[in-house]
Design a protein around this motif. Sequence first.
Motif, PDB file in Angstrom:
ATOM      1  N   HIS A 127      36.727  39.268  45.688  1.00 41.78           N
ATOM      2  CA  HIS A 127      35.813  39.855  44.711  1.00 41.78           C
ATOM      3  C   HIS A 127      34.690  40.644  45.381  1.00 41.78           C
ATOM      4  N   ASP A 128      34.355  41.779  44.762  1.00 42.79           N
ATOM      5  CA  ASP A 128      33.255  42.598  45.275  1.00 42.79           C
ATOM      6  C   ASP A 128      31.921  42.066  44.739  1.00 42.79           C
ATOM      7  N   LYS A 129      30.872  42.816  44.942  1.00 41.50           N
ATOM      8  CA  LYS A 129      29.542  42.380  44.515  1.00 41.50           C
ATOM      9  C   LYS A 129      29.017  43.257  43.385  1.00 41.50           C
ATOM     10  N   ALA A 130      29.885  43.500  42.411  1.00 42.00           N
ATOM     11  CA  ALA A 130      29.535  44.392  41.298  1.00 42.00           C
ATOM     12  C   ALA A 130      28.485  43.791  40.374  1.00 42.00           C
ATOM     13  N   ARG A 131      28.372  42.467  40.357  1.00 46.60           N
ATOM     14  CA  ARG A 131      27.421  41.766  39.484  1.00 46.60           C
ATOM     15  C   ARG A 131      27.579  42.171  38.018  1.00 46.60           C
ATOM     16  N   GLY A 132      28.842  42.355  37.628  1.00 49.24           N
ATOM     17  CA  GLY A 132      29.148  42.658  36.238  1.00 49.24           C
ATOM     18  C   GLY A 132      28.946  44.096  35.831  1.00 49.24           C
ATOM     19  N   GLU A 133      28.449  44.943  36.725  1.00 46.36           N
ATOM     20  CA  GLU A 133      28.194  46.346  36.393  1.00 46.36           C
ATOM     21  C   GLU A 133      29.494  47.150  36.402  1.00 46.36           C
ATOM     22  N   PHE A 134      29.483  48.267  35.682  1.00 45.93           N
ATOM     23  CA  PHE A 134      30.665  49.124  35.639  1.00 45.93           C
ATOM     24  C   PHE A 134      30.801  49.909  36.941  1.00 45.93           C
ATOM     25  N   LEU A 135      32.005  49.934  37.489  1.00 46.57           N
ATOM     26  CA  LEU A 135      32.311  50.728  38.670  1.00 46.57           C
ATOM     27  C   LEU A 135      33.562  51.554  38.410  1.00 46.57           C
ATOM     28  N   GLU A 136      33.594  52.758  38.930  1.00 44.93           N
ATOM     29  CA  GLU A 136      34.809  53.565  38.873  1.00 44.93           C
ATOM     30  C   GLU A 136      35.897  52.878  39.697  1.00 44.93           C
ATOM     31  N   GLU A 137      37.144  53.041  39.275  1.00 41.46           N
ATOM     32  CA  GLU A 137      38.253  52.400  39.986  1.00 41.46           C
ATOM     33  C   GLU A 137      38.277  52.787  41.458  1.00 41.46           C
ATOM     34  N   SER A 138      37.918  54.021  41.744  1.00 38.96           N
ATOM     35  CA  SER A 138      37.950  54.492  43.128  1.00 38.96           C
ATOM     36  C   SER A 138      36.931  53.770  44.018  1.00 38.96           C
ATOM     37  N   ALA A 139      35.937  53.131  43.390  1.00 36.61           N
ATOM     38  CA  ALA A 139      34.895  52.442  44.153  1.00 36.61           C
ATOM     39  C   ALA A 139      35.217  50.962  44.374  1.00 36.61           C
ATOM     40  N   ILE A 140      36.311  50.482  43.781  1.00 37.54           N
ATOM     41  CA  ILE A 140      36.688  49.068  43.906  1.00 37.54           C
ATOM     42  C   ILE A 140      37.760  48.938  44.990  1.00 37.54           C
ATOM     43  N   PRO A 141      37.519  48.137  46.027  1.00 39.50           N
ATOM     44  CA  PRO A 141      38.517  47.977  47.100  1.00 39.50           C
ATOM     45  C   PRO A 141      39.831  47.422  46.559  1.00 39.50           C
ATOM     46  N   ARG A 142      40.928  47.878  47.138  1.00 38.96           N
ATOM     47  CA  ARG A 142      42.255  47.379  46.755  1.00 38.96           C
ATOM     48  C   ARG A 142      42.927  46.783  47.981  1.00 38.96           C
ATOM     49  N   TYR A 143      43.573  45.619  47.794  1.00 41.67           N
ATOM     50  CA  TYR A 143      44.166  44.892  48.905  1.00 41.67           C
ATOM     51  C   TYR A 143      45.654  44.634  48.654  1.00 41.67           C
ATOM     52  N   SER A 144      46.415  44.633  49.727  1.00 40.73           N
ATOM     53  CA  SER A 144      47.807  44.183  49.692  1.00 40.73           C
ATOM     54  C   SER A 144      47.902  42.876  50.469  1.00 40.73           C
ATOM     55  N   ASP A 145      48.817  41.995  50.050  1.00 41.66           N
ATOM     56  CA  ASP A 145      48.971  40.759  50.821  1.00 41.66           C
ATOM     57  C   ASP A 145      49.789  40.976  52.092  1.00 41.66           C
ATOM     58  N   ILE A 146      50.429  42.108  52.223  1.00 38.28           N
ATOM     59  CA  ILE A 146      51.074  42.464  53.485  1.00 38.28           C
ATOM     60  C   ILE A 146      50.031  43.130  54.380  1.00 38.28           C
ATOM     61  N   GLY A 147      49.810  42.543  55.539  1.00 40.29           N
ATOM     62  CA  GLY A 147      48.767  43.031  56.427  1.00 40.29           C
ATOM     63  C   GLY A 147      47.400  42.475  56.109  1.00 40.29           C
ATOM     64  N   PHE A 148      47.340  41.508  55.196  1.00 35.98           N
ATOM     65  CA  PHE A 148      46.069  40.913  54.792  1.00 35.98           C
ATOM     66  C   PHE A 148      45.456  40.146  55.969  1.00 35.98           C
ATOM     67  N   ASP A 149      44.170  40.320  56.191  1.00 32.78           N
ATOM     68  CA  ASP A 149      43.493  39.724  57.342  1.00 32.78           C
ATOM     69  C   ASP A 149      42.149  39.148  56.916  1.00 32.78           C
ATOM     70  N   LEU A 150      42.018  37.820  56.993  1.00 33.91           N
ATOM     71  CA  LEU A 150      40.765  37.169  56.603  1.00 33.91           C
ATOM     72  C   LEU A 150      39.583  37.669  57.425  1.00 33.91           C
ATOM     73  N   ALA A 151      39.828  38.055  58.668  1.00 36.23           N
ATOM     74  CA  ALA A 151      38.746  38.480  59.563  1.00 36.23           C
ATOM     75  C   ALA A 151      38.049  39.740  59.062  1.00 36.23           C
ATOM     76  N   LYS A 152      38.686  40.483  58.174  1.00 34.69           N
ATOM     77  CA  LYS A 152      38.094  41.719  57.659  1.00 34.69           C
ATOM     78  C   LYS A 152      37.276  41.504  56.390  1.00 34.69           C
ATOM     79  N   LEU A 153      37.215  40.245  55.927  1.00 33.75           N
ATOM     80  CA  LEU A 153      36.486  39.941  54.701  1.00 33.75           C
ATOM     81  C   LEU A 153      35.097  39.404  55.007  1.00 33.75           C
ATOM     82  N   ASP A 154      34.266  39.370  53.981  1.00 37.84           N
ATOM     83  CA  ASP A 154      32.942  38.765  54.082  1.00 37.84           C
ATOM     84  C   ASP A 154      33.107  37.289  54.447  1.00 37.84           C
ATOM     85  N   PRO A 155      32.519  36.819  55.538  1.00 34.84           N
ATOM     86  CA  PRO A 155      32.676  35.410  55.922  1.00 34.84           C
ATOM     87  C   PRO A 155      32.102  34.437  54.901  1.00 34.84           C
TER      88      PRO A 155
END
Length: 367
Positions: A127-155
């Motif tokens: 989940h991003d930090k939108a805090r319920g605000e509207f965001l354009e789809e292009s501004a929301i990160p998209r992830y695939s489970d192939i190549g997914f890496d926990l090290a690239k996420l917010d700890p």
Amino acid sequence: MSTTADRQKTIFILGATGYLGSQFLVLLGRKSLGYHVVALVRNLDPEGKKLGQLRAIYEDLEVVEGTLEDKEVIEREAEKAKYVVNSASSDHPASVLAVLAGLTKQSAAHPGDPPLCIHVSGLGILHDKARGEFLEESAIPRYSDIGFDLAKLDPDAAHMNCDKEIAAAGARKENPIRTITAHPGWIYGVGEGITKGSAAIRVFLSVCKVAGFMGTWGPGYNAMSTIHVKDAANALLTIFEAALQGKADEGAEGHYFLSTDGPYVSMREVTKIIGDIMFKHGIYSQGGTQPLPAAATELFGESKRPYSVIWKVGWHLMGGNERVNPQRLKKLGWVPVETKKLPLLESLPAEVEVAIQEQNVLVQKVL
């Protein structure tokens, strides 16, 4: 359960009486794979009611009494069962470490035949930090489970406290453990297991009880993926069977998104339907939805209380967006049949009725 044969055919389940765990047991029972199940169950009753309920959905089952705090019990049972499925909590490090400790001992005692741990996390980790605000789809990160890496996420992301321990255990060479982490989206629907209603609805009803109306974290434009509980349980079973056949991705590649390709459902849409139903029942004095006051949202985030998981991730989980591409399950031929038949918004009326009934039963027990 001391022989190799017993170990090979035993599954230790945490969360067996829960929403997803008991639905998984229902489907496992229908498959008739011949596994013996050991279930961790708290507050066993002398009359054996819980055991009876569990054996009604899975016959070859025994229970051990304990909670997620009983590390010795969990470690002991994990050491004896080649397969562990943990659907009890996505955010309970002590129980996860106890499972891994038991499986580590088992791995050391059986070189070349490592045990398997399937842990249920959640897509809240993305989940991003939108805090319920509207965001354009292009501004929301998209992830695939192939190549997914926990090290690239917010700890500090939701579920990271447990997921990182699972990932580390799955990557090591000494006393290896086969690890798979399942990340479901919003699980919904009326289940067939012991717990019929979703935890998400219970959370909303508990928090909104303070406000006296149904509401959202912020304006509620944030949206997430959804999955019916029957599809989520079937996904777990699909992963388990693939692991038995050596066809599942494990370790560093062992991340499975349990989700569909959309549509994504906003909190505004969800809470409006719940609010209207609660108003119809006379529980709330108004229908619909609106942003919740701090007195309600602080129950799950951003208060000044000492650290807890809920305190840290409340706004993150309830006010964030998530967009995913669940590729690994598709590779296994899994299809979200129930989710396509009954989307979340259509399922909500029946779910809320179950939640209201459950709450009434709890009140009667207290009285």
